[in-house]
Write a protein that holds these residues in place. Structure first.
Motif, PDB file in Angstrom:
ATOM      1  N   LYS A   1       9.196  -0.126 -46.380  1.00 47.87           N
ATOM      2  CA  LYS A   1      10.580   0.242 -45.900  1.00 47.87           C
ATOM      3  C   LYS A   1      10.836  -0.712 -44.720  1.00 47.87           C
ATOM      4  O   LYS A   1      10.726  -0.285 -43.329  1.00 47.87           O
ATOM      5  N   VAL A   2      11.534  -1.811 -45.006  1.00 45.56           N
ATOM      6  CA  VAL A   2      11.645  -2.945 -44.061  1.00 45.56           C
ATOM      7  C   VAL A   2      12.894  -2.260 -43.084  1.00 45.56           C
ATOM      8  O   VAL A   2      12.567  -2.615 -41.922  1.00 45.56           O
ATOM      9  N   SER A   3      13.810  -1.725 -43.561  1.00 38.33           N
ATOM     10  CA  SER A   3      14.791  -1.394 -42.621  1.00 38.33           C
ATOM     11  C   SER A   3      14.420  -0.331 -41.584  1.00 38.33           C
ATOM     12  O   SER A   3      14.917  -0.441 -40.581  1.00 38.33           O
ATOM     13  N   ASP A   4      13.636   0.620 -42.112  1.00 41.40           N
ATOM     14  CA  ASP A   4      13.001   1.508 -41.137  1.00 41.40           C
ATOM     15  C   ASP A   4      12.301   0.851 -39.859  1.00 41.40           C
ATOM     16  O   ASP A   4      12.067   1.463 -39.118  1.00 41.40           O
ATOM     17  N   LYS A   5      11.527  -0.182 -40.297  1.00 44.40           N
ATOM     18  CA  LYS A   5      10.589  -0.799 -39.662  1.00 44.40           C
ATOM     19  C   LYS A   5      10.793  -1.888 -38.646  1.00 44.40           C
ATOM     20  O   LYS A   5       9.985  -2.406 -37.859  1.00 44.40           O
ATOM     21  N   LEU A   6      11.839  -2.714 -38.893  1.00 48.66           N
ATOM     22  CA  LEU A   6      12.336  -3.598 -38.254  1.00 48.66           C
ATOM     23  C   LEU A   6      12.587  -3.632 -36.901  1.00 48.66           C
ATOM     24  O   LEU A   6      12.207  -4.365 -35.790  1.00 48.66           O
ATOM     25  N   GLY A   7      13.135  -2.123 -36.424  1.00 50.60           N
ATOM     26  CA  GLY A   7      13.452  -1.804 -34.967  1.00 50.60           C
ATOM     27  C   GLY A   7      12.117  -1.981 -34.088  1.00 50.60           C
ATOM     28  O   GLY A   7      12.228  -2.453 -33.154  1.00 50.60           O
ATOM     29  N   VAL A   8      11.240  -1.640 -34.582  1.00 45.84           N
ATOM     30  CA  VAL A   8      10.011  -1.687 -33.941  1.00 45.84           C
ATOM     31  C   VAL A   8       9.646  -2.926 -33.070  1.00 45.84           C
ATOM     32  O   VAL A   8       8.956  -3.121 -32.187  1.00 45.84           O
ATOM     33  N   ILE A   9      10.131  -3.995 -33.896  1.00 45.94           N
ATOM     34  CA  ILE A   9       9.698  -5.486 -33.407  1.00 45.94           C
ATOM     35  C   ILE A   9      10.460  -5.514 -32.133  1.00 45.94           C
ATOM     36  O   ILE A   9       9.903  -6.342 -31.196  1.00 45.94           O
ATOM     37  N   ASP A  10      11.438  -5.154 -31.945  1.00 52.82           N
ATOM     38  CA  ASP A  10      12.439  -5.203 -30.766  1.00 52.82           C
ATOM     39  C   ASP A  10      11.573  -4.906 -29.596  1.00 52.82           C
ATOM     40  O   ASP A  10      11.203  -5.571 -28.496  1.00 52.82           O
ATOM     41  N   HIS A  11      10.869  -3.725 -29.556  1.00 60.75           N
ATOM     42  CA  HIS A  11      10.056  -3.143 -28.442  1.00 60.75           C
ATOM     43  C   HIS A  11       8.737  -3.979 -28.611  1.00 60.75           C
ATOM     44  O   HIS A  11       8.206  -4.285 -27.338  1.00 60.75           O
TER      45      HIS A  11
ATOM     46  N   GLU B   1       7.931   2.817 -30.351  1.00 57.89           N
ATOM     47  CA  GLU B   1       8.998   2.110 -29.827  1.00 57.89           C
ATOM     48  C   GLU B   1       9.556   2.967 -28.525  1.00 57.89           C
ATOM     49  O   GLU B   1      10.558   2.775 -27.908  1.00 57.89           O
ATOM     50  N   GLY B   2       8.812   3.907 -28.298  1.00 59.96           N
ATOM     51  CA  GLY B   2       9.367   4.870 -27.019  1.00 59.96           C
ATOM     52  C   GLY B   2      10.335   5.740 -27.482  1.00 59.96           C
ATOM     53  O   GLY B   2      11.026   6.115 -26.214  1.00 59.96           O
ATOM     54  N   LYS B   3      10.682   6.275 -28.574  1.00 58.98           N
ATOM     55  CA  LYS B   3      11.693   7.142 -28.897  1.00 58.98           C
ATOM     56  C   LYS B   3      11.227   8.561 -28.673  1.00 58.98           C
ATOM     57  O   LYS B   3       9.937   8.546 -28.668  1.00 58.98           O
ATOM     58  N   THR B   4      12.152   9.285 -28.142  1.00 59.59           N
ATOM     59  CA  THR B   4      11.766  10.801 -28.066  1.00 59.59           C
ATOM     60  C   THR B   4      11.585  11.386 -29.664  1.00 59.59           C
ATOM     61  O   THR B   4      12.560  11.155 -30.446  1.00 59.59           O
ATOM     62  N   LEU B   5      10.341  11.893 -30.043  1.00 59.02           N
ATOM     63  CA  LEU B   5      10.590  12.518 -31.379  1.00 59.02           C
ATOM     64  C   LEU B   5      10.540  14.003 -31.216  1.00 59.02           C
ATOM     65  O   LEU B   5      10.111  14.535 -30.514  1.00 59.02           O
ATOM     66  N   PRO B   6      11.649  14.349 -32.261  1.00 59.43           N
ATOM     67  CA  PRO B   6      12.120  15.758 -32.137  1.00 59.43           C
ATOM     68  C   PRO B   6      10.906  16.721 -32.202  1.00 59.43           C
ATOM     69  O   PRO B   6      10.850  17.741 -31.587  1.00 59.43           O
ATOM     70  N   GLY B   7       9.851  16.400 -33.037  1.00 58.30           N
ATOM     71  CA  GLY B   7       8.753  17.263 -33.412  1.00 58.30           C
ATOM     72  C   GLY B   7       7.896  17.510 -32.342  1.00 58.30           C
ATOM     73  O   GLY B   7       7.156  18.394 -32.034  1.00 58.30           O
ATOM     74  N   LEU B   8       7.905  16.246 -31.217  1.00 54.58           N
ATOM     75  CA  LEU B   8       7.006  16.500 -30.118  1.00 54.58           C
ATOM     76  C   LEU B   8       7.715  17.267 -28.859  1.00 54.58           C
ATOM     77  O   LEU B   8       7.148  18.131 -28.239  1.00 54.58           O
ATOM     78  N   ALA B   9       9.155  16.701 -28.769  1.00 50.65           N
ATOM     79  CA  ALA B   9       9.847  17.476 -27.765  1.00 50.65           C
ATOM     80  C   ALA B   9      10.047  18.933 -28.154  1.00 50.65           C
ATOM     81  O   ALA B   9       9.946  19.742 -26.860  1.00 50.65           O
ATOM     82  N   ALA B  10      10.050  19.365 -29.243  1.00 51.96           N
ATOM     83  CA  ALA B  10      10.134  20.598 -29.593  1.00 51.96           C
ATOM     84  C   ALA B  10       8.728  21.659 -29.209  1.00 51.96           C
ATOM     85  O   ALA B  10       8.907  23.089 -28.897  1.00 51.96           O
ATOM     86  N   LEU B  11       7.580  20.895 -29.226  1.00 51.87           N
ATOM     87  CA  LEU B  11       6.551  21.548 -28.489  1.00 51.87           C
ATOM     88  C   LEU B  11       6.122  21.469 -27.157  1.00 51.87           C
ATOM     89  O   LEU B  11       5.372  22.504 -26.769  1.00 51.87           O
ATOM     90  N   GLU B  12       6.956  20.933 -26.399  1.00 50.38           N
ATOM     91  CA  GLU B  12       7.042  20.997 -24.806  1.00 50.38           C
ATOM     92  C   GLU B  12       7.338  22.369 -24.419  1.00 50.38           C
ATOM     93  O   GLU B  12       8.385  22.921 -25.097  1.00 50.38           O
TER      94      GLU B  12
END
Ligand SMILES: Nc1ncnc2c1ncn2[C@@H]1O[C@H](COP(=O)(O)OP(=O)(O)OP(=O)(O)O)[C@@H](O)[C@H]1O
Ligand SMILES: O=C(O)[C@H](O)COP(=O)(O)O
Length: 403
Positions: free
Chosen positions: A202-212, A391-402
């Motif tokens: 899943k190259v396109s999904d995962k390249l972004g993490v390299i930035d971080h 990557e430090g993104k806000t994950l919807p499924g974790l935010a919803a549990l707060e």
């Protein structure tokens, strides 16, 4: 986040508890080839059942298009859950229809049911808030309390992950708590050298993490389908290998930034190539050839890292204090292309470092290839989810549990 232990302390006897799990397991027909994700959520289900809850387990499996598709039924996962629990698990042949209502209504205290694949309903994955909300309203009718424990899906803004917890009292399950605890360590007080290994398809999904990761890691090793976009960026021929052509400029920029920052980027020096993708069903011999990574023939594709790269990557992992690995090094499902993934797994097993393996396929690979899962520091059930967390993104499924 409220925890499941707090919920148990309040008491759940007789309550209908909706457990959003990730039972998206690899299947060969109806045979589960790796049940790691089911075993990972088992303690949560057991605790709830032991406390007298009426447990309704829900999950997606694969990527059906919003309507029932028998190949993606959760029935095999429900059967396996029953075997693991050593008790009968009821199965609803729909998600929110008559079967689900009847199965939930008939559940006794301490009993467990699985409802059919959430993604058989268009509302689950809809981008339209109202459509997702309407589906979440129907799911909410099946339960009194929500337990979020499908870590592998927390990066998805889907009805059962994001909208349903807003409609019910909600807590985080034990699996989510463990996963977040481990991954948090990798974003905060990581021990160095910190080495990251990236591969998979899943190259396109995962390249972004390299930035971080360029800000965090000391060394990044790239293999699997991801390597060829890097080799292309270095000006090499990659033949018909997996390639994210539009990402070549981005990848070039990553290589330049890594050099400027002193982050070591390690790419394959040799690869196994073939003119054809192997037959994963028959596993007929593929007879690949080994070529230098800068000499891939134009009509061939790279399907695993080669023997020199295996040695190189093992040496680059030997002095690590922390390792995060996501994505197999090759098409490990075929024995002729499994050696690269095995070599990286072995290097992690041999290393005294704290090792984290993330990703549905990577986790399945280490178990299918015969490694003892206890030999790794942590095997995450999340692929995309663990990377997006790092990557430090806000994950919807974790935010919803707060709260
Ligand atoms: N060189 C390659 N060419 C094509 N496919 C490859 C190559 N190397 C690895 N793969 C494939 O990559 C797949 C796994 O990649 P994926 O990115 O899905 O991994 P994962 O992160 O562990 O899983 P997930 O993201 O689904 O949780 C495997 O099915 C493997 O066959
Ligand atoms: O396999 C995964 O990574 C999770 O189950 C999420 O699946 P998805 O990528 O189809 O949303």
């Amino acid at each position: 986040m409220k925890t499941i232990d707090e919920l148990l302390a309040e008491g759940v006897e007789g309550k209908r508890v909706f457990v959003r799990a990730d039972l998206n397991v690899p299947l060969d027909g109806t045979t589960i080839t790796d049940d790691g994700r089911i075993r990972a959520v088992q303690p949560t289900i057991e605790k709830l059942a032991a406390a007298g809850a009426r447990v309704v387990v829900a999950s997606h499996l694969g990527r059906p298009k919003g309507a029932p598709e028998p190949a993606f039924s959760l029935a095999p996962a429900a059967a396996r859950l029953g075997e693991l629990l050593g008790t009968e698990v009821a199965f609803a042949t729909d998600t929110v229809g008559e079967s689900a209502e009847a199965v939930v209504a008939g559940l006794g205290n301490g009993k467990v049911a699985v409802i059919e694949n959430l993604r058989f309903n268009a509302g689950e994955t809809s981008k339209d808030d109202a459509e997702r909300g309407a589906f979440a309203d129907r799911l909410a009718e099946l339960a009194d309390v929500y337990v979020g424990d499908g870590f592998g899906a927390v990066h998805r803004k889907h009805a059962s992950v994001y909208d349903l917890p807003a409609r019910l009292p909600h807590v985080a399950g034990g699996l989510i708590a463990t996963e977040v605890g481990v991954l948090k360590k990798l974003t905060e007080d990581v021990e160095r050298p910190y080495v990251v290994v990236l591969g998979g398809a899943k190259v396109s999904d995962k390249l972004g993490v390299i930035d971080h990761l360029l800000e965090k890691a000391d060394r990044i090793l790239v293999g699997g389908g991801m390597a060829y976009t890097f080799l292309k960026a270095q000006g090499h021929e990659v033949g018909i290998s997996l390639l994210q052509e539009d990402q070549v400029p981005t990848v070039l920029e990553y290589l330049e930034r890594a050099e400027a920052k002193g982050v070591e980027f390690v790419l394959p020096v040799d690869v196994l190539v073939s003119a054809e993708f192997p037959d994963l069903k028959t596993k007929a011999p593929a007879n690949p050839t080994t070529v230098a990574a800068d000499a891939i023939p134009a009509d061939q594709e790279g399907l695993d890292i080669g023997p020199e790269t295996r040695k190189l990557y093992a040496s680059k992992l030997a002095d690590a204090a922390t390792v995060f690995w996501n994505g197999p090094m090759g098409v490990f499902e075929h024995p002729d292309y499994a050696e690269g993934t095995k070599a990286v797994a072995q290097a992690l097993v041999d290393s005294p470092a704290f090792t984290v393996v993330g990703g549905g396929d990577s986790a399945a690979a280490v178990r299918i290839l015969g490694f003892d899962e206890n030999a790794f520091g942590h095997i995450s059930t999340g692929g995309g989810a663990s990377l997006e967390y790092l990557e430090g993104k806000t994950l919807p499924g974790l935010a919803a549990l707060e709260d």
